[in-house]
Write a protein that holds these residues in place. Sequence first.
Motif, short mmCIF file in Angstrom:
data_model
loop_
_atom_site.label_atom_id
_atom_site.label_comp_id
_atom_site.label_asym_id
_atom_site.label_seq_id
_atom_site.Cartn_x
_atom_site.Cartn_y
_atom_site.Cartn_z
N UNK A 162 2.67 -19.87 -9.48
CA UNK A 162 3.86 -19.27 -8.89
C UNK A 162 4.07 -18.05 -9.16
N UNK A 163 3.84 -17.74 -10.53
CA UNK A 163 4.05 -16.20 -10.93
C UNK A 163 3.03 -15.29 -10.29
N UNK A 164 1.86 -15.73 -10.10
CA UNK A 164 0.61 -14.84 -9.37
C UNK A 164 0.95 -14.68 -8.14
N UNK A 165 1.39 -15.91 -7.38
CA UNK A 165 1.84 -15.74 -5.87
C UNK A 165 3.08 -14.92 -5.82
N UNK A 166 4.05 -14.74 -6.82
CA UNK A 166 5.12 -14.06 -6.43
C UNK A 166 4.74 -12.53 -6.71
N UNK A 167 3.84 -12.23 -7.79
CA UNK A 167 3.28 -10.85 -8.03
C UNK A 167 2.53 -10.38 -6.80
N UNK A 168 1.86 -11.20 -6.11
CA UNK A 168 1.11 -10.87 -4.92
C UNK A 168 2.00 -10.44 -3.80
N UNK A 169 3.13 -11.10 -3.76
CA UNK A 169 4.15 -10.94 -2.35
C UNK A 169 4.83 -9.73 -2.68
N UNK A 170 5.22 -9.22 -4.05
CA UNK A 170 5.82 -8.05 -4.25
C UNK A 170 4.81 -6.92 -4.05
N UNK A 171 3.48 -6.74 -4.23
CA UNK A 171 2.81 -5.88 -4.28
C UNK A 171 2.40 -5.76 -2.77
N UNK A 172 2.29 -7.00 -1.85
CA UNK A 172 2.20 -6.77 -0.53
C UNK A 172 3.40 -6.27 0.33
N UNK A 173 4.66 -6.36 -0.23
CA UNK A 173 5.76 -5.95 0.07
C UNK A 173 5.86 -4.32 0.11
N UNK A 174 5.41 -3.84 -1.11
CA UNK A 174 5.32 -2.38 -1.30
C UNK A 174 4.41 -1.94 -0.31
N UNK A 175 3.08 -2.65 -0.16
CA UNK A 175 2.18 -1.94 0.71
C UNK A 175 2.55 -2.15 2.16
N UNK A 176 3.29 -2.89 2.62
CA UNK A 176 3.69 -3.23 4.02
C UNK A 176 4.82 -2.31 4.34
N UNK A 177 5.55 -1.87 3.39
CA UNK A 177 7.07 -1.28 3.94
C UNK A 177 6.90 0.26 4.19
N UNK A 178 5.48 0.69 3.85
CA UNK A 178 5.22 2.27 3.97
C UNK A 178 6.46 3.13 3.52
N UNK A 179 6.67 2.81 2.01
CA UNK A 179 8.06 3.55 1.64
C UNK A 179 7.53 5.14 1.21
N UNK A 180 8.39 6.05 1.99
CA UNK A 180 8.15 7.57 1.82
C UNK A 180 8.65 7.94 0.75
N UNK A 181 8.20 7.72 -0.42
CA UNK A 181 8.74 8.24 -1.79
C UNK A 181 8.73 10.02 -1.84
N UNK A 182 7.79 10.26 -1.18
CA UNK A 182 7.54 11.68 -1.48
C UNK A 182 8.59 12.62 -0.68
N UNK A 183 8.94 12.11 0.77
CA UNK A 183 9.97 12.56 1.43
C UNK A 183 11.42 12.31 0.96
N UNK A 184 11.55 11.11 0.26
CA UNK A 184 12.80 10.78 -0.26
C UNK A 184 13.27 12.06 -1.30
N UNK A 185 12.22 12.18 -2.27
CA UNK A 185 12.61 12.98 -3.41
C UNK A 185 12.22 14.55 -2.95
N UNK A 186 11.93 14.93 -1.84
CA UNK A 186 11.65 16.36 -1.50
C UNK A 186 12.69 17.24 -1.82
N UNK A 187 12.73 18.58 -1.60
CA UNK A 187 13.67 19.44 -1.94
C UNK A 187 14.52 19.47 -0.75
N UNK A 188 14.11 19.29 0.44
CA UNK A 188 15.03 19.32 1.75
C UNK A 188 15.86 18.07 1.69
N UNK A 189 15.51 16.86 1.36
CA UNK A 189 16.17 15.76 1.34
C UNK A 189 17.25 15.83 0.22
#
Length: 282
Positions: free
Chosen positions: A34-61
């Motif tokens: 169960x813990x392994x499946x939960x960790x896999x779900x978390x990793x898949x969530x980060x991979x599929x959401x396309x979070x743009x951290x670089x743009x979020x912490x950019x100087x313009x933002x």
Amino acid sequence: MTTVAAPQRRSEAANQPYRLPPPIFDLRCRLCWFVAALLALVVASFWSLNLQWAQFFSAAALAAMARFVGEFFPPDLSPAFVSKVLRAAWETLAMSALGTLLAAIAGLLLALPASRAHDADRAPARLPTRWLLNVLRSIPELVWAALLLISAGLGPFAGTLALAVHTTGVLGRLFAEAIENAPPGPSAALRAHGVSTVRVFLYATWPQVLPQLLSYTLYRWENNIRAAAVLGVVGAGGLGQLLAFHMGLFHMPRTCTIVAAMLLLVGLVDLASYAVRRRLTR
């Protein structure tokens, strides 16, 4: 033969072989899988959401965020507006307190048929009542407020009812679990002496679960303060309605005053609730 075999059986029963825990990823280790499946779900969530951290912490933002925050200051502290904010804060506090009180009463009434205080109890209404509690708490407060605004109209009445309906589902489930998990010793002793079910609950179960029920109620009151502030966005009164109005008109200094009032109100309620819960657990 009989006198020799009996001690031998007792010796075998008293010296059971020591069983080691299963390996980490053995098929029997369900928690590990169960813990392994939960960790896999978390990793898949980060991979599929396309979070743009670089743009979020950019100087313009960051510059845009700083410019937006700077528009909030200085807050509007004129006596007329502060008086309006205080009235709205009192309305939010009253909505949360009344909604939580109604939910605690209704939740307790539903928790009784939703719980099985004794393993021998049939509890025929347990399953349908739990389904009802699931429905009540599955629908968010904003949805309940939008539905109730149709019948109750704009204002704090619809917000109070929305808080009460949703919180009834939450507290009812918590109360039912607390009743079922109460220590069975006192109630079993009373049942052995032929005491009725109602008196067993009043004299054995109720004194044991009362501090826990009060703690749950106070905790939900803290949450309902925040929820009541948000419900005003859909026209349910209180600070939320004032916030939606002035933010929609881009009155940022007044918006800052309203947000500060929300933070102060939530902090005071959290402090009072914490003090009461500490007193109950002593």
